[in-house]
Design a protein around this motif. Structure first.
Motif, PDB file in Angstrom:
ATOM      1  N   ILE A   1      43.536  -5.564  20.201  1.00 47.15           N
ATOM      2  CA  ILE A   1      42.040  -5.319  19.441  1.00 47.15           C
ATOM      3  C   ILE A   1      41.167  -6.156  19.352  1.00 47.15           C
ATOM      4  O   ILE A   1      40.013  -6.359  19.167  1.00 47.15           O
ATOM      5  CB  ILE A   1      42.689  -3.802  18.917  1.00 47.15           C
ATOM      6  N   LEU A   2      42.238  -6.575  18.585  1.00 49.29           N
ATOM      7  CA  LEU A   2      41.032  -7.524  17.073  1.00 49.29           C
ATOM      8  C   LEU A   2      40.769  -8.737  18.053  1.00 49.29           C
ATOM      9  O   LEU A   2      39.118  -9.360  17.832  1.00 49.29           O
ATOM     10  CB  LEU A   2      42.219  -8.613  16.390  1.00 49.29           C
ATOM     11  N   GLU A   3      41.357  -9.471  18.681  1.00 50.07           N
ATOM     12  CA  GLU A   3      41.073 -10.845  20.254  1.00 50.07           C
ATOM     13  C   GLU A   3      39.314  -9.962  20.775  1.00 50.07           C
ATOM     14  O   GLU A   3      38.688 -10.696  20.727  1.00 50.07           O
ATOM     15  CB  GLU A   3      41.717 -11.175  21.204  1.00 50.07           C
ATOM     16  N   ALA A   4      39.846  -8.797  21.630  1.00 43.80           N
ATOM     17  CA  ALA A   4      38.172  -8.183  22.067  1.00 43.80           C
ATOM     18  C   ALA A   4      37.878  -8.177  21.089  1.00 43.80           C
ATOM     19  O   ALA A   4      36.111  -8.095  21.653  1.00 43.80           O
ATOM     20  CB  ALA A   4      38.679  -6.526  22.806  1.00 43.80           C
TER      21      ALA A   4
ATOM     22  N   LYS B   1      46.436 -10.764   7.761  1.00 43.65           N
ATOM     23  CA  LYS B   1      45.543 -12.053   7.630  1.00 43.65           C
ATOM     24  C   LYS B   1      44.128 -11.536   8.169  1.00 43.65           C
ATOM     25  O   LYS B   1      42.966 -11.908   7.981  1.00 43.65           O
ATOM     26  CB  LYS B   1      46.070 -13.551   7.418  1.00 43.65           C
ATOM     27  N   GLU B   2      44.510 -12.047   9.732  1.00 45.15           N
ATOM     28  CA  GLU B   2      43.440 -11.983  10.599  1.00 45.15           C
ATOM     29  C   GLU B   2      43.159 -10.662  10.543  1.00 45.15           C
ATOM     30  O   GLU B   2      40.824 -10.946  10.767  1.00 45.15           O
ATOM     31  CB  GLU B   2      43.956 -12.442  12.477  1.00 45.15           C
ATOM     32  N   THR B   3      43.326  -9.780  10.059  1.00 48.74           N
ATOM     33  CA  THR B   3      42.325  -8.138  10.430  1.00 48.74           C
ATOM     34  C   THR B   3      41.512  -7.905   9.274  1.00 48.74           C
ATOM     35  O   THR B   3      40.051  -8.190   9.494  1.00 48.74           O
ATOM     36  CB  THR B   3      43.273  -6.955  11.091  1.00 48.74           C
ATOM     37  N   TRP B   4      41.971  -9.178   8.303  1.00 45.69           N
ATOM     38  CA  TRP B   4      41.254  -9.030   6.856  1.00 45.69           C
ATOM     39  C   TRP B   4      39.951 -10.198   7.421  1.00 45.69           C
ATOM     40  O   TRP B   4      38.957  -9.747   6.753  1.00 45.69           O
ATOM     41  CB  TRP B   4      42.261  -9.247   5.244  1.00 45.69           C
ATOM     42  N   SER B   5      40.224 -11.415   7.980  1.00 43.95           N
ATOM     43  CA  SER B   5      39.295 -12.373   7.542  1.00 43.95           C
ATOM     44  C   SER B   5      38.094 -11.372   7.974  1.00 43.95           C
ATOM     45  O   SER B   5      36.514 -12.228   8.682  1.00 43.95           O
ATOM     46  CB  SER B   5      40.092 -13.278   8.329  1.00 43.95           C
ATOM     47  N   LEU B   6      38.906 -10.892   9.788  1.00 43.44           N
ATOM     48  CA  LEU B   6      37.477 -11.377  10.804  1.00 43.44           C
ATOM     49  C   LEU B   6      36.491  -9.336   9.832  1.00 43.44           C
ATOM     50  O   LEU B   6      35.089  -9.736   9.739  1.00 43.44           O
ATOM     51  CB  LEU B   6      38.045  -9.852  11.862  1.00 43.44           C
TER      52      LEU B   6
ATOM     53  N   THR C   1      45.938 -11.412   0.493  1.00 46.22           N
ATOM     54  CA  THR C   1      45.253 -10.193  -0.217  1.00 46.22           C
ATOM     55  C   THR C   1      45.180 -10.810  -1.397  1.00 46.22           C
ATOM     56  O   THR C   1      43.701 -10.136  -2.107  1.00 46.22           O
ATOM     57  CB  THR C   1      46.634  -9.417  -0.141  1.00 46.22           C
ATOM     58  N   ARG C   2      44.901 -12.215  -1.704  1.00 43.29           N
ATOM     59  CA  ARG C   2      44.412 -12.784  -2.784  1.00 43.29           C
ATOM     60  C   ARG C   2      42.996 -12.786  -2.660  1.00 43.29           C
ATOM     61  O   ARG C   2      42.241 -12.595  -3.250  1.00 43.29           O
ATOM     62  CB  ARG C   2      44.658 -13.779  -3.083  1.00 43.29           C
ATOM     63  N   MET C   3      42.351 -13.034  -0.689  1.00 43.22           N
ATOM     64  CA  MET C   3      41.229 -12.526  -0.454  1.00 43.22           C
ATOM     65  C   MET C   3      40.373 -11.203  -0.916  1.00 43.22           C
ATOM     66  O   MET C   3      39.086 -10.876  -1.292  1.00 43.22           O
ATOM     67  CB  MET C   3      40.641 -13.136   0.858  1.00 43.22           C
ATOM     68  N   ARG C   4      41.219 -10.051  -1.204  1.00 43.34           N
ATOM     69  CA  ARG C   4      40.533  -9.209  -1.826  1.00 43.34           C
ATOM     70  C   ARG C   4      39.970  -9.085  -3.159  1.00 43.34           C
ATOM     71  O   ARG C   4      39.022  -8.031  -3.863  1.00 43.34           O
ATOM     72  CB  ARG C   4      41.058  -8.166  -1.388  1.00 43.34           C
ATOM     73  N   LYS C   5      40.076 -10.199  -3.887  1.00 37.09           N
ATOM     74  CA  LYS C   5      39.934  -9.732  -4.750  1.00 37.09           C
ATOM     75  C   LYS C   5      38.755 -11.324  -5.249  1.00 37.09           C
ATOM     76  O   LYS C   5      38.204 -10.804  -6.194  1.00 37.09           O
ATOM     77  CB  LYS C   5      40.287 -10.823  -5.947  1.00 37.09           C
ATOM     78  N   SER C   6      37.834 -11.423  -4.470  1.00 37.51           N
ATOM     79  CA  SER C   6      37.227 -12.129  -4.063  1.00 37.51           C
ATOM     80  C   SER C   6      35.517 -11.106  -4.205  1.00 37.51           C
ATOM     81  O   SER C   6      35.421  -9.663  -4.432  1.00 37.51           O
ATOM     82  CB  SER C   6      36.593 -12.424  -2.124  1.00 37.51           C
ATOM     83  N   LYS C   7      34.342 -12.136  -6.064  1.00 36.77           N
ATOM     84  CA  LYS C   7      33.401 -11.258  -5.556  1.00 36.77           C
ATOM     85  C   LYS C   7      32.654 -10.983  -4.293  1.00 36.77           C
ATOM     86  O   LYS C   7      31.429  -9.845  -5.043  1.00 36.77           O
ATOM     87  CB  LYS C   7      32.161 -11.516  -6.607  1.00 36.77           C
ATOM     88  N   SER C   8      32.496 -11.703  -3.334  1.00 36.25           N
ATOM     89  CA  SER C   8      31.611 -11.356  -2.215  1.00 36.25           C
ATOM     90  C   SER C   8      31.796  -9.542  -1.747  1.00 36.25           C
ATOM     91  O   SER C   8      31.322  -8.767  -1.497  1.00 36.25           O
ATOM     92  CB  SER C   8      32.233 -12.119  -1.080  1.00 36.25           C
TER      93      SER C   8
END
Length: 469
Positions: free
Chosen positions: A244-247, A287-292, A338-345
């Motif tokens: 699904i992610l690749e598509a 990680k790939e799902t979260w990054s996308l 999951t550390r990315m989830r703390k991003s202010k963005s």
């Protein structure tokens, strides 16, 4: 030659009664084309244009021109009924079994797809078990146009409540469909095909949770899939989430509607625990799902240089994305990403979405007030668009969680860059209170350390906060 030339009309010289139903199309002409089609797949004499195996691999120009006319004509119900009475589906079965010509197969599936748009014909096609199985086998075809027409046909049938369950059950009992669909999603670069296959998967998951669960749990064994020469070949051990992610990555730039479809498929996965686990326990830990999703929300959709009305156009895809993010966030996985989830963005993007919704809401109220002067009765000036309300609810829940992740350093940086100010914080508080009071109170404590004046001003604007401090 045009892909689908204009259909022929019945000549005035034709004998009376030659017209198909209430159309001007000729029964005699249609009959002759279908008869020639039978001869193409079962020639009386060897054809010099045939392949060594004895089957034609290409259509001559005249035959292709005529069968394309039938394809166009089949959009008319009278023509579709005539084709059914002439047993055209059985003829097409012969094409699928014997033809080595991809173009001919594509056109025949396309004609069936047009015929299936009419309820009675769709029921007839759907209840034919042999035809149903043969059509599912077309998903293993190596020809993209044929795959596209097959997907359109399946979506048409799945969209008709009278026969949808027949196809769901047939697909559930045919494991090769999972393999073929995953193969297409993970390897095709044909955006139109990927969108249509995504729509099929979306419809299947929406119709039947059991099938969705089966596909989530699938990919535990090696299986046989399509190949160019029709010989079996071993496919990878497909998992539904990476496919699904690749598509989604293939369609994201060229087809916003396609991205919407695949994000909704991901959202459907999160409606069951097994789907959430499939996302967050993928080989890369999710990680790939979260990054996308991070790229989509923080860098592509609803950006600062977009007009606020953009939230209206992107409301459904944003709601799906934020639903998946919320499910992943709540899963409490301890993966590195999951550390990315703390991003202010995240926080800044979510507040911006809420600001844009407020702007659209004010515009809607103004328009309603203008129309109210001309109409009497219920005005619904305070009623939000249904999809916007869903988006707002999801956005607020996710924002309430992420606000608690902001540190003093994140907050200071946000203040310095202008992302956090009295206007943006007021927007967040206005939407979060009183339901998410604890989250707002927690953020206010951090904000007080970073900017006491701003914190005091916010307390004045929201007295309920000052009472509890």
């Amino acid at each position: 030659m045009d892909r689908n030339p204009s259909p022929p009309c019945s000549d005035a010289d034709e004998e009376e009664g030659d017209a198909v139903g209430n159309t001007v199309y000729s029964k005699h002409w249609l009959f002759s084309v279908l008869t020639r089609l039978i001869e193409v797949i079962a020639p009386a004499e060897p054809d010099p244009a045939a392949s060594p195996e004895g089957a034609r691999t290409e259509l001559d120009e005249e035959m292709e021109n005529d069968i394309c006319k039938v394809w166009d004509m089949s959009m008319d119900e009278d023509v579709a009924l005539f084709l059914q009475e002439f047993n055209a589906p059985d003829i097409f079965m012969g094409v699928f079994a014997k033809s080595k010509c991809p173009r001919l197969t594509e056109i025949c599936v396309g004609i069936l797809g047009n015929m299936a748009c009419f309820q009675d014909i769709c029921m007839s096609i759907s209840k034919d078990e042999n035809l149903g199985q043969v059509l599912l086998q077309r998903l293993c075809d190596s020809d993209s146009p044929t795959l596209l027409e097959t997907s359109r046909l399946l979506l048409t049938c799945l969209s008709q409540p009278e026969v949808a369950n027949v196809w769901v059950e047939r697909i559930r009992e045919n494991p090769s469909v999972y393999d073929c669909v995953c193969f297409i999603m993970s390897s095709s670069t044909n955006v139109e095909l990927l969108v249509k296959v995504g729509e099929v998967v979306d419809k299947l998951f929406d119709l039947d949770e059991e099938l969705m669960l089966n596909w989530i749990k699938n990919g535990t064994c090696r299986s046989v899939g399509p190949s160019v020469d029709d010989s079996p070949e071993e496919l990878p051990d497909f998992k539904i989430v990476p496919c699904i992610l690749e598509a989604a990555k293939q369609v994201r730039s060229d087809n916003p509607e396609g991205l919407d479809v695949y994000m909704h498929v991901l959202q459907l996965l999160t409606t069951v625990d097994e789907g959430i686990q499939a996302i967050v326990q993928a080989p890369d830990g999710g990680k790939e799902t979260w990054s996308l999703l991070y790229d989509l929300v923080c860098q592509e959709l609803c950006q600062p240089d977009d007009p606020p009305i953009i939230v209206q156009e992107q409301k459904t895809v944003l709601a799906s994305i934020l639903s998946v993010l919320s499910a992943m966030f709540a899963s409490q996985t301890e993966q590195e990403y999951t550390r990315m989830r703390k991003s202010k963005s995240w926080v800044f993007s979510l507040i911006r979405i809420l600001q844009y919704m407020e702007s659209c809401g004010k515009r809607a109220v103004d328009n309603s007030k203008e129309s109210e002067q001309e109409e009497t009765g219920r005005t619904d000036v305070n009623e939000e668009d249904f999809h916007l309300k869903i988006l707002k609810d999801i956005c607020c829940e996710l924002l309430s969680n992420m606000l608690q992740e902001l540190t003093k350093e994140n907050t200071l940086e946000g203040l310095h860059q202008g992302h956090l100010n009295e206007q943006t914080c007021s927007c967040a508080f206005q939407n979060l209170l009183p339901l998410y009071f604890a989250s707002v109170e927690s953020f206010l404590e951090v904000l007080r350390e970073a900017d006491q004046t701003l914190a005091d001003n916010l307390e004045k604007r929201f007295p309920s906060l000052k009472v509890h401090t």
